[in-house]
Design a protein around this motif. Structure first.
Motif, short mmCIF file in Angstrom:
data_model
loop_
_atom_site.label_atom_id
_atom_site.label_comp_id
_atom_site.label_asym_id
_atom_site.label_seq_id
_atom_site.Cartn_x
_atom_site.Cartn_y
_atom_site.Cartn_z
N GLU A 472 0.83 -1.21 0.00
CA GLU A 472 0.00 0.00 0.00
C GLU A 472 0.86 1.25 0.00
OE1 GLU A 472 -3.55 2.09 2.67
OE2 GLU A 472 -2.61 0.21 3.31
N ALA A 476 1.26 3.99 -3.03
CA ALA A 476 0.98 5.40 -2.78
C ALA A 476 2.10 6.29 -3.31
CB ALA A 476 0.78 5.64 -1.28
N ASP A 480 1.52 9.22 -6.29
CA ASP A 480 1.54 10.62 -5.87
C ASP A 480 2.94 11.18 -6.04
OD1 ASP A 480 1.27 13.08 -4.72
OD2 ASP A 480 0.37 12.37 -2.85
#
Length: 861
Positions: A472, A476, A480
């Protein structure tokens, strides 16, 4: 490529004769056009030199040979926690596997990576003689090496698909096209190289400053050059020194080309009795002491340099650089320093030419462009590393899921495997029965029986949860860009914290640069107007500013007054007007002696052993005159200017005739602790001597006072038992240097002379006697005692060799005088810290008792 194309066009336009040559191709002889062959070969050679040898890559700041050395040492396991290995082994592995060129070139590149005076952040930890600025290194068979800790930051994560690999020269191995480079190595360590038609010359910078600029650019992609220069005010050279003139640096940061001056760091010190010297503790970049000494000798021989007596290189590994240059007396050290900067490599220029490879093309980049290339590279590296780690975590999570399925029905899995004919059949049946993938089934077949425990199930479930969190987080980062930039920024900060060091080089605006202080970059350590760096002390900056070409080479002669204080400081004042008093409300020092002289003259320093030592006035520090007073805070300890033993103490200064101008007017007068007085015949001085005896002392005796006295003056001697004798100096017949003097005062048993003074006849009414009583045997500084100030004219004139009269009545607990002084007032007393100690008002009673003092005295003058 545009430069190479231009070179080719130039070859076309050249008036080359039409000629041809023969060549053997595949066993056949063919004719080739000579101009075309030369043009093609030249372009191939130029491209090879530019791309494969001379220019560094803007991303990792390394040339191919340097990159191959670091990569091969990493593959050899030569990490900082491993032993050193012979450099010959490293060179051999690099040459045989990656770099098919001469071993000398490889070893030279290896040595440069290990030299702390060349690299701001050395990448190789060398063991042995890796050379100096004046000497080359030992042969590769004698030296050893391993990677330095910062090099691990350049090669970190290289096995996580962070960079592309390409085949080596014989296609048997692969090598990285670039290193991951966790810090901007090109800016930190700089580079130099000469290619075909171009060259590069980049100075080193401070790691902390460069990382600060890179992090700011990560957070603010639109940051201007001025914003980045707030973090990187200028280069930071390995040897320290000073950089003079920041405009050339600003131009280089804008355009990629510029120039600045580097100066050695100098201090003017006393290097011996009566001798001043210039001590250099930091030299310009890539300038060694031997080179400086050779140029100084050449300049002295050709009369370009004047005022230098000798040059001593006291440099060693323990104390670092220390180059001491002796200055002749009478020469201004600041002016000699300016000459040294002008005629020797102690001031050197550095031309910045930021040429490097960007995507295989040579380009000239400014500071912002260099940081942008590195930031893009680092973002790419972290992105690829994140994808690699995400793939590995997903693969592991997939296997863990299959393993948990198998463990839940472990008995059935074992029975299925035992009933299968071979491993391929077992794999297929596992996939069909338990709905597993081929990688999961293969992993189960290779599973060890010891993993089939209840505890292993718990471990696998925890691992699956941990993998889910990591997946996760990695997803991320990839999703981003802001988060990606934060990761890169944190890693840069960690590198700077681990390997960063304070700035070494002081940055100074050029003389006449205007409001340089307003232009000092933010974030730098301002140490004065337009100066940055930890070494930029006020003294160093004033010395730099004073070392101008307008400073006269020789110190001009003129009348002056030489002063000696109670704490042993000596200085000179312009003019010959006497100094009436010292100090005031601030900390000060009282005067023991003040004599009239000339700046280029000399005075005598008389010691308590009866020796007179010559003191060159020009070697003393000049201090300003303050409304008739003088503060000797800027004076020099007299021990640094005269050649005396540690046990000797200077008791007074006496005037001497200037060389060739005859003797001083008045005879020297001496008083000893045993009550002996002597006047020395004027002119009785040995030729060419630096020190001589002026009195023959009895064993155990010592001189307590030295000055001059004419026949009309009065002598006053004060003993420890509070007796004072005043008599005419005419009663003391002048004697030669070897004489022992004559009786001055008749002393009682156990008494000794503690003070003496000379007062001109016309000033007796202004003279005072200061006496301080205390207890015999008391520790120095433990008590103030009692003091009394009495006009000298209250004491009658007596005959020489008599006992005198009482000058102080002792109080309870007092049994002797611990200090006394006689001379033209007003008298001043000082404590051990230089602070003023108030004396009582004058007492007309010559034999009265004293008033308590507020604290212990260190001197009266």
């Amino acid at each position: 490529m545009s430069l190479l194309a231009a070179a080719g066009a130039g070859a076309d336009n050249a008036a080359m004769p039409k000629s041809s040559q023969t060549a053997v191709i595949d066993g056949e002889i063919v004719d080739l056009d000579l101009s075309a062959e030369m043009r093609t070969s030249f372009l191939e050679y130029a491209y090879s030199v530019i791309y494969s040898r001379a220019l560094p890559d803007a991303r990792d700041g390394l040339k191919p040979v340097q990159r191959r050395i670091l990569f091969q040492m990493d593959r050899m396991g030569l990490r900082p926690d491993r032993p050193h290995v012979k450099c010959s082994r490293v060179v051999g592995d690099v040459m045989g596997k990656l770099h098919p060129h001469g071993d000398v070139a490889i070893y030279e590149a290896l040595v440069r990576l290990a030299q702390p005076f060349t690299m701001r952040l050395p990448l190789v930890d060398g063991h042995g003689n890796f050379g100096s600025l004046d000497d080359g290194p030992a042969a590769a068979r004698y030296t050893e090496a391993r990677l330095a800790a910062p090099a691990l930051a350049l090669t970190a994560d290289i096995d996580e698909d962070t960079v592309d690999f390409s085949p080596n020269y014989d296609y048997t191995l692969t090598e990285p096209e670039i290193l991951p480079a966790a810090f901007p190595n090109l800016l930190v360590n700089g580079a130099s190289g000469i290619a075909v038609g171009m060259a590069t010359n980049m100075p080193p910078h401070n790691l902390i400053e460069v990382v600060g600029a890179a992090r700011h650019l990560l957070e603010h992609p639109e940051a201007s050059l001025e914003d980045l220069m707030a973090f990187v005010p200028g280069p930071d050279l390995p040897a320290g020194g000073m950089i003079v003139g920041l405009e050339g640096i600003r131009e280089a940061y804008r355009t990629g080309r510029g120039k600045f001056l580097t100066r050695a760091t100098a201090q003017i010190e006393s290097i011996g009795p009566r001798r001043k010297g210039i001590v250099f503790t930091e030299l310009p970049y890539m300038v060694g002491p031997e080179k400086v000494i050779a140029r100084i000798k050449e300049a002295v021989t050709s009369k370009k340099l004047q005022g230098i007596t000798d040059v001593n290189d006291l440099t060693d590994r323990k104390n670092g650089t220390r180059l001491v240059i002796g200055i002749k007396n009478g020469y201004n050290p600041e002016a000699v320093l300016a000459q040294l900067y002008r005629h020797t490599p102690l001031e050197d220029s550095f031309g910045i030419n930021n040429v490097c490879l960007v995507e295989g093309q040579p380009r000239t980049l400014g500071l912002r462009e260099l940081l942008e290339v590195f930031v893009r590279h680092r973002l790419t590296v972290v992105t690829r590393r994140t994808r690699f780690r995400l793939g590995k975590r997903r693969e592991r999570a997939h296997l863990v899921d299959g393993l948990l399925i198998a463990i839940l029905d472990i008995d059935e899995v074992i029975a299925l495997i035992r009933s299968s004919e071979d491993a391929a059949t077992a794999r297929e049946r596992l996939q069909q029965v338990f709905d597993l993938t081929e990688p999961q089934a293969s992993y189960i077949l290779e599973l060890q029986l010891r993993r089939l425990t209840k505890f292993s199930v718990i471990e696998l479930e925890k691992e699956r949860e941990e993998l889910a969190r990591e997946i996760e987080a990695l997803e991320a980062i990839l999703a981003d860009e802001v988060l990606l930039r934060r990761v890169v920024s944190r890693e840069l900060a960690a590198v700077a914290e681990e390997f960063g060091t304070p700035r070494r080089t002081v940055l100074l605006e050029a003389p006449g640069a205007g409001a340089a202080g307003d232009q000092a970059p933010a974030g730098s350590q301002a140490a004065g107007p337009g100066a940055t760096g930890p070494g930029a002390s006020a003294a160093a900056l004033s010395l730099t500013a004073s070392a101008s070409r307008d400073t006269p080479l020789t110190i001009p002669d003129g009348p002056c007054r030489v002063l000696l204080s109670t704490t042993g400081l000596v200085a000179r004042l312009a003019g010959q007007d006497p100094v009436a008093r010292t100090g005031g409300r601030q900390a000060h020092d009282a005067l023991v002696s003040q004599v009239a002289a000339t700046v280029r003259g000399r005075v005598g320093a008389v010691t308590d052993t009866g020796r007179l030592v010559l003191l060159e006035v020009v070697s003393t520090a000049e201090i300003p005159r303050l409304e008739g007073a003088a503060s000797l805070a800027g004076g020099t300890p007299v021990r640094q200017l005269v050649d005396i033993t540690p046990e000797e103490r200077v008791v007074g200064l006496v005037p001497l005739g200037a060389p060739g101008q005859g003797p001083a007017a008045a005879p020297i007068v001496l008083a000893t602790a045993a009550g002996v007085v002597k006047r020395v015949k004027p002119g009785d001085e040995p030729r060419n001597a630096q020190a001589w005896e002026v009195i023959s002392l009895a064993e155990g005796d010592r001189v307590v006072h030295a000055s001059t006295a004419s026949d009309s003056d009065f002598l006053a001697l004060i003993s420890s038992d509070a007796q004072l004798l005043r008599f005419s100096a005419a009663r003391v017949r002048p004697q030669g240097r070897g004489a022992g003097g004559m009786a001055g005062i008749s002393l009682r048993e156990g008494a000794r002379v503690i003070a003496a003074g000379v007062v001109p006849e016309e000033l007796v009414a202004e003279a005072v006697v200061v006496s301080v009583a205390g207890a015999r045997g008391a520790l120095p500084g433990t008590g103030g005692g009692s003091a009394k100030v009495t006009p000298l004219d209250r004491y009658p004139v007596k005959g020489r060799a008599t006992g005198g009269v009482r000058t102080h009545r002792f109080l309870r607990g007092e049994d002797e005088l611990v200090a006394a002084w006689v001379g033209v007032g007003p008298a001043r007393a000082v404590g051990s810290g230089g602070q003023a100690v108030a004396l009582p008002e004058p007492d007309e009673r010559r034999d009265g008792s004293g008033a308590p003092l507020p604290g212990p005295l260190a001197g009266i003058g």
